[in-house]
Design a protein around this motif. Sequence first.
Motif, PDB file in Angstrom:
ATOM      1  N   ASN A  86       0.765  -1.287   0.131  1.00  0.00           N
ATOM      2  CA  ASN A  86       0.023   0.031   0.220  1.00  0.00           C
ATOM      3  C   ASN A  86       0.842   1.421  -0.003  1.00  0.00           C
ATOM      4  O   ASN A  86       0.221   2.245  -0.642  1.00  0.00           O
ATOM      5  N   GLN A  87       2.009   1.402   0.567  1.00  0.00           N
ATOM      6  CA  GLN A  87       2.778   2.516   0.878  1.00  0.00           C
ATOM      7  C   GLN A  87       4.167   2.191   0.064  1.00  0.00           C
ATOM      8  O   GLN A  87       4.889   3.385   0.050  1.00  0.00           O
ATOM      9  N   GLY A  88       4.493   0.995  -0.430  1.00  0.00           N
ATOM     10  CA  GLY A  88       5.806   0.928  -1.057  1.00  0.00           C
ATOM     11  C   GLY A  88       6.875   0.961  -0.119  1.00  0.00           C
ATOM     12  O   GLY A  88       8.133   1.268  -0.654  1.00  0.00           O
ATOM     13  N   SER A  89       6.556   0.646   1.309  1.00  0.00           N
ATOM     14  CA  SER A  89       7.782   0.752   1.927  1.00  0.00           C
ATOM     15  C   SER A  89       7.518  -0.256   2.923  1.00  0.00           C
ATOM     16  O   SER A  89       6.435  -0.504   3.331  1.00  0.00           O
ATOM     17  N   TRP A  90       8.548  -1.174   3.286  1.00  0.00           N
ATOM     18  CA  TRP A  90       8.490  -2.252   4.318  1.00  0.00           C
ATOM     19  C   TRP A  90       7.984  -1.910   5.696  1.00  0.00           C
ATOM     20  O   TRP A  90       7.318  -2.594   6.447  1.00  0.00           O
ATOM     21  N   LEU A  91       8.344  -0.778   6.069  1.00  0.00           N
ATOM     22  CA  LEU A  91       8.220  -0.220   7.704  1.00  0.00           C
ATOM     23  C   LEU A  91       7.563   1.245   7.296  1.00  0.00           C
ATOM     24  O   LEU A  91       8.190   2.252   7.614  1.00  0.00           O
ATOM     25  N   ALA A  92       6.212   1.568   6.812  1.00  0.00           N
ATOM     26  CA  ALA A  92       5.771   2.829   6.446  1.00  0.00           C
ATOM     27  C   ALA A  92       5.754   3.552   7.867  1.00  0.00           C
ATOM     28  O   ALA A  92       5.865   4.826   7.786  1.00  0.00           O
ATOM     29  N   TYR A  93       5.072   3.196   8.908  1.00  0.00           N
ATOM     30  CA  TYR A  93       4.582   3.985   9.956  1.00  0.00           C
ATOM     31  C   TYR A  93       5.145   3.082  11.321  1.00  0.00           C
ATOM     32  O   TYR A  93       4.715   2.132  11.809  1.00  0.00           O
TER      33      TYR A  93
END
Length: 431
Positions: A86-93
Amino acid sequence: MKIRLNFLVILPLLAVLATNAAFWEFIYGPQVDQEPDGVKLYTYALFAASVGALVLYARYMEPLIKRWMWVVVAAIGGLMLESYANQGSWLAYPHVFSKLFVLLIMFGIYAFYRRFGLPSLGQVIGVMTFVLLANLLVFHRDSLSLSAFAENERGFGSSSAYLFVLVTLYCLNRYLTRGGLTMLLGFFVCLPLIIFLQHRSVWIATAVAVPLDMWLLRRAPGTSFSFSKVAMLVLVPGILGSLGVTAIVLNNPEVVTRMQDNVEDMANADKQGTGSWRLKQIESYMPLVYERPIAGWRLEGFEVPMQFYDPSNDQPMWADRTGHHFHNFYLDRAFYFGIIGILMVLLVPIVRIVQRLWQPGPMRPDTALLIAYFGCLLVFSASYDWSTYHFGLLGLLLAALAEPEPRPLPLVSLPPTEPETAPVPAELMPA
């Protein structure tokens, strides 16, 4: 000359306790607004160290705890896949991920103490007591005055004040099992401090913890509820307390007024005080919880606009995309991870405690203490989210539950001895 290094076993637990403000304020000083970035980095380092402990000592874990660990690891992996999709990052938040990563600290503490044995709780309490009292005297000396009490100036945070519950229970346990005026004095010092610091949630937690601990202590070897001990616990503080209250009423009536306000706030939590504030926060977010009750909002929850507004000016309590800062553990987990999130933390510890309570035989005083502490934590959770150190203490509790409890030695019956016969005098001997 041998140098004993047993005290080193307490270091992992102290490392987790150091995430509390009572410890790190000696480095960063009092921080009113938010936790320093250095403490956040230190917490991330604890995550990494916990993973290392799991790799090294996972074979010492009980099967149930190991399966629980894999469930948490799977949840973290699923959240990472969702984040990447969904965000293109493995650890978005990281704020959301930390709610699962913190469980690794619990598993790491548990695995370490399964490998090396339980630490000396007396040493841990000794360090903790020194740090708490030193912090109060160095950074929050003003909060110890009667004027601060009357004006409700609580410089000491609730999570730090909650550590005094652990010290209070330890002193009570040692007094009832071993006696000693030192432990009795420690109990009489910590209990008034808890009251004086004016965190009503800690008051309620203490009111739950002390009777629960005494009930569990019935199974501890050496526990004595003699009249003299009970009298020292009840009559002496009652007499001294009545004299002190009389002196305060005569000289500082505003303190009594403040105390009455505190009691009214607890009795009318839906109408005034911080209880009303928390209730409004719950009412603001429950519609979202009902919308996704099973698995919660997860990463999307961080993107949800602020739902809670300041009652005094009708403005958002916090800025968007900074987290929702829930003052309720159950609401926090239900919003982000639903019913699954609550069960992921509480189900296994409750099962293990029930199993231990059903198990016959004696119970160590330290085990009783940790169970009572967890019991009052379930009550405290209605007012605050868990701090990092709570997970460390939960790991210690699980390790204590895994240790075999002392068994009374069986009574060995000796074979009956034949009665001794007196020698026959020579003159009576037959010729």
